[in-house]
Design an enzyme around this catalytic site. Structure first.
Site, PDB file in Angstrom:
ATOM      1  N   THR A   1      13.325  36.826 -21.654  1.00 34.17           N
ATOM      2  CA  THR A   1      11.986  36.485 -21.161  1.00 34.17           C
ATOM      3  C   THR A   1      11.921  36.505 -19.631  1.00 34.17           C
ATOM      4  OG1 THR A   1      11.440  35.282 -23.165  1.00 34.17           O
ATOM      5  CG2 THR A   1      10.268  34.602 -21.172  1.00 34.17           C
TER       6      THR A   1
ATOM      7  N   GLU B   1      16.792  29.257 -24.858  1.00 34.57           N
ATOM      8  CA  GLU B   1      17.516  30.233 -25.679  1.00 34.57           C
ATOM      9  C   GLU B   1      18.988  30.234 -25.285  1.00 34.57           C
ATOM     10  OE1 GLU B   1      16.847  34.481 -25.026  1.00 34.57           O
ATOM     11  OE2 GLU B   1      16.680  34.745 -27.193  1.00 34.57           O
TER      12      GLU B   1
ATOM     13  N   CYS C   1      18.076  38.557 -31.457  1.00 31.62           N
ATOM     14  CA  CYS C   1      16.871  37.838 -31.024  1.00 31.62           C
ATOM     15  C   CYS C   1      16.226  37.076 -32.183  1.00 31.62           C
ATOM     16  CB  CYS C   1      15.870  38.802 -30.414  1.00 31.62           C
ATOM     17  SG  CYS C   1      15.468  40.175 -31.510  1.00 31.62           S
TER      18      CYS C   1
ATOM     19  N   GLU D   1       9.281  42.985 -25.635  1.00 33.50           N
ATOM     20  CA  GLU D   1       9.903  42.282 -26.781  1.00 33.50           C
ATOM     21  C   GLU D   1      10.940  41.355 -26.168  1.00 33.50           C
ATOM     22  OE1 GLU D   1       8.839  42.812 -29.762  1.00 33.50           O
ATOM     23  OE2 GLU D   1       8.006  44.828 -29.814  1.00 33.50           O
TER      24      GLU D   1
ATOM     25  N   LYS E   1      17.100  53.497 -20.208  1.00 34.36           N
ATOM     26  CA  LYS E   1      18.110  52.758 -19.443  1.00 34.36           C
ATOM     27  C   LYS E   1      18.711  51.736 -20.398  1.00 34.36           C
ATOM     28  CE  LYS E   1      19.225  49.476 -17.354  1.00 34.36           C
ATOM     29  NZ  LYS E   1      20.414  48.683 -17.721  1.00 34.36           N
TER      30      LYS E   1
END
Ligand code: NDP
Length: 474
Positions: A227, A378, A281, A247, A172
């Site tokens: 996250t 982030e 990332c 991850e 996906k």
């Protein structure tokens, strides 16, 4: 362009018959229609993958390897087209996928295609009474969920080890960047990969992604993304006792000691801050500089930032392309407003670019402490903070002051200090005097809230297989 799902080697419309728009970030225009898939499409894909599993898992390793290499060769042959598609779909400058994303997709497939040719396993003799040996067997249908940051690169990072190890898969991709995943499906047909081995279901994460995560016939999920989403995936997968690799996000520090090669540190920090508009990332978004060279670093860094060319991602000379979406542009811009409220100084950038599409100036912020939200959360855009530190202990404590632990870079010519600090940092990857230098054999993943588990090299092959001990009495 109207995309279709790729199920059992055929392109088919979503069960709902509904589509949503794929927006080109450089213009804000609709560039494709994406299937709005739901649990019915996921179920069809899982059924196809389940049916293909016995044949594929018994296919000799040499043959699986050959098919993966053929797919890698086809991606390489179509590199220019794929690089342009990636740029068009994600807003990234075309030079980046040409140089990095697409070659890396090729490398992912070649690496795992050849790694399986050299596989070996452990044996544990027990005092002359028994011999134990470990079988590592494919598990069935792998569920693969990937983000929009490095679309084909990260999709192949999962597809390659999953199918090399003998699993079949349902992927996906991010709904924001479906175009190269669609090409991957076409190329997998051309490569002769059997129907049902690779299935691609497009759609929204909360609908298609969630259906894949909870599907009872999918024993493992490899997820790359934020996250917050990672927590949802972990929660949804837990009652099914799935094997899950996560991850997740990062807030990576970049530590520059006074004895570092300043020019090199500035040049590489520019890349680690603004490559892919800061939407990698592994970008270093918090720069910490030893106080004695702080002002010189800031001056050179800001000067280099101001020279960056923002604009049309398809133009070879552009350094900074468009952000992925209007919503993401709002988020990044909101954090720069927050930096102002928190008392930060904006030394360069700080504004949206007045043109169609989703562009934001590369932005340098100083004057904020480690506990500010701008240094804790982030942002995932072309925004960095620079903060001075005094001494090694403070550098480490600043670096480790967030809930994340994905990667870190440190710059020093002192070898002992380099090893000492690397060992003390909360990060799954530490780069010393470099950034984004990747070797596919090394373990990759995050500490703390940056992830669970490791992928890369044999870690990936282990993740995508189940270890079974066989004990033979002698
Ligand atoms: P998201 O977490 O929003 O999405 C990642 C993928 O998960 C997408 O395919 C998304 O689909 C899907 N998804 C969303 N909700 C669910 C759900 N409830 N169940 C299952 N799947 C779901 O991340 P982004 O795409 O915005 O990517 C940016 C993030 O990824 C950043 O935080 C970045 O740090 C992280 N990242 C981490 C990397 C690493 O290796 N650690 C590498 C690259 C990025 P949809 O797009 O349709 O919502």
């Amino acid at each position: 362009m109207k995309l279709q799902n790729f199920i059992n080697g055929r392109f088919s419309p979503p069960a709902s018959g509904a589509y949503f728009d794929d927006i080109g970030p450089a213009t804000g225009d609709v560039i494709a229609e994406v299937p709005d898939s739901d649990a019915r499409d996921v179920d069809a894909a899982v059924r196809a993958a389940t049916a293909a599993f016995p044949g594929w898992s018994r296919t000799p390793v040499a043959q699986r390897s050959k098919l993966l290499i053929r797919l890698a060769d086809l991606i390489e042959k179509n590199l220019e087209e794929l690089a342009r598609l990636e740029s068009h779909d994600s807003g990234k400058t075309v030079s980046l996928p040409r140089r990095q994303d697409i070659p890396r997709a090729v490398a992912n497939l070649r690496f795992f295609a050849t790694a399986i040719l050299h596989d070996a396993t452990e044996a544990h003799p027990t005092d002359g009474v028994a011999l134990n040996y470990t079988l590592r067997q494919p598990m069935g249908v792998a569920g693969l969920i990937s983000p929009w940051t490095l679309p084909l690169y990260l999709l192949t990072w999962k597809v390659a080890p999953a199918i090399a190890a003998g699993n079949t898969c349902v992927a996906k991709p991010s709904e924001l960047t479906p175009l190269t995943a669609n090409r991957l499906a076409e190329l997998s047909l051309e490569a002769g990969i059997p129907a049902g081995v690779i299935n691609i279901v497009h759609g929204l994460g909360a609908k298609a992604g969630d259906a894949l995560t909870v599907h009872p016939k999918v024993p493992l999920i490899s997820f790359t993304g934020g996250t917050v989403t990672g927590a949802k995936v972990a929660t949804a997968a837990a009652p099914h006792f799935k094997k899950v690799s996560l991850e997740l996000g990062g807030k990576n520090p970049n530590l520059i000691f006074a004895d570092a090669d300043l020019t090199e540190a500035v040049n590489t920090s520019i890349r680690s801050s603004f490559s892919n508009q800061g939407e990698i990332c592994l970008c270093g978004s918090r720069i910490f500089v030893e106080r004695s060279i702080h002002d010189r670093f800031v001056e050179q860094f800001v000067e280099a930032t101001m020279k960056m060319r923002i604009g049309d991602p398809s133009d070879e000379s552009t350094d900074v392309g468009a952000l992925i979406s209007a919503a993401h542009l709002d988020k990044v811009s909101g954090y720069v407003d927050l930096a102002r409220e928190e008392g930060g100084s904006i030394l360069s950038g700080g504004k949206r670019v007045d043109r169609p599409g989703f562009f934001f100036e590369p932005t340098v912020i100083t004057g904020l402490g480690c506990d500010c939200r701008v240094l804790q959360e982030e942002i995932f855009g072309p925004v960095v903070t620079i903060t001075p530190f005094d001494g090694e202990d403070e550098a480490v404590s600043f670096a480790n002051s967030t809930r994340y632990g994905l990667s870190a870079s440190l710059w020093t010519r002192d070898l002992q200090r380099a090893h000492r600090v690397a060992s003390a940092l909360d990060a799954g990857t530490v780069w010393i005097n470099c950034w984004l230098l990747r070797d596919l054999r090394v373990p990759f993943g995050g500490m703390k809230e940056s992830g669970v588990g490791r992928e890369g090299g044999f870690e990936s092959l282990r993740f995508f297989t189940e270890a079974k001990n066989v004990c033979v009495k002698l």
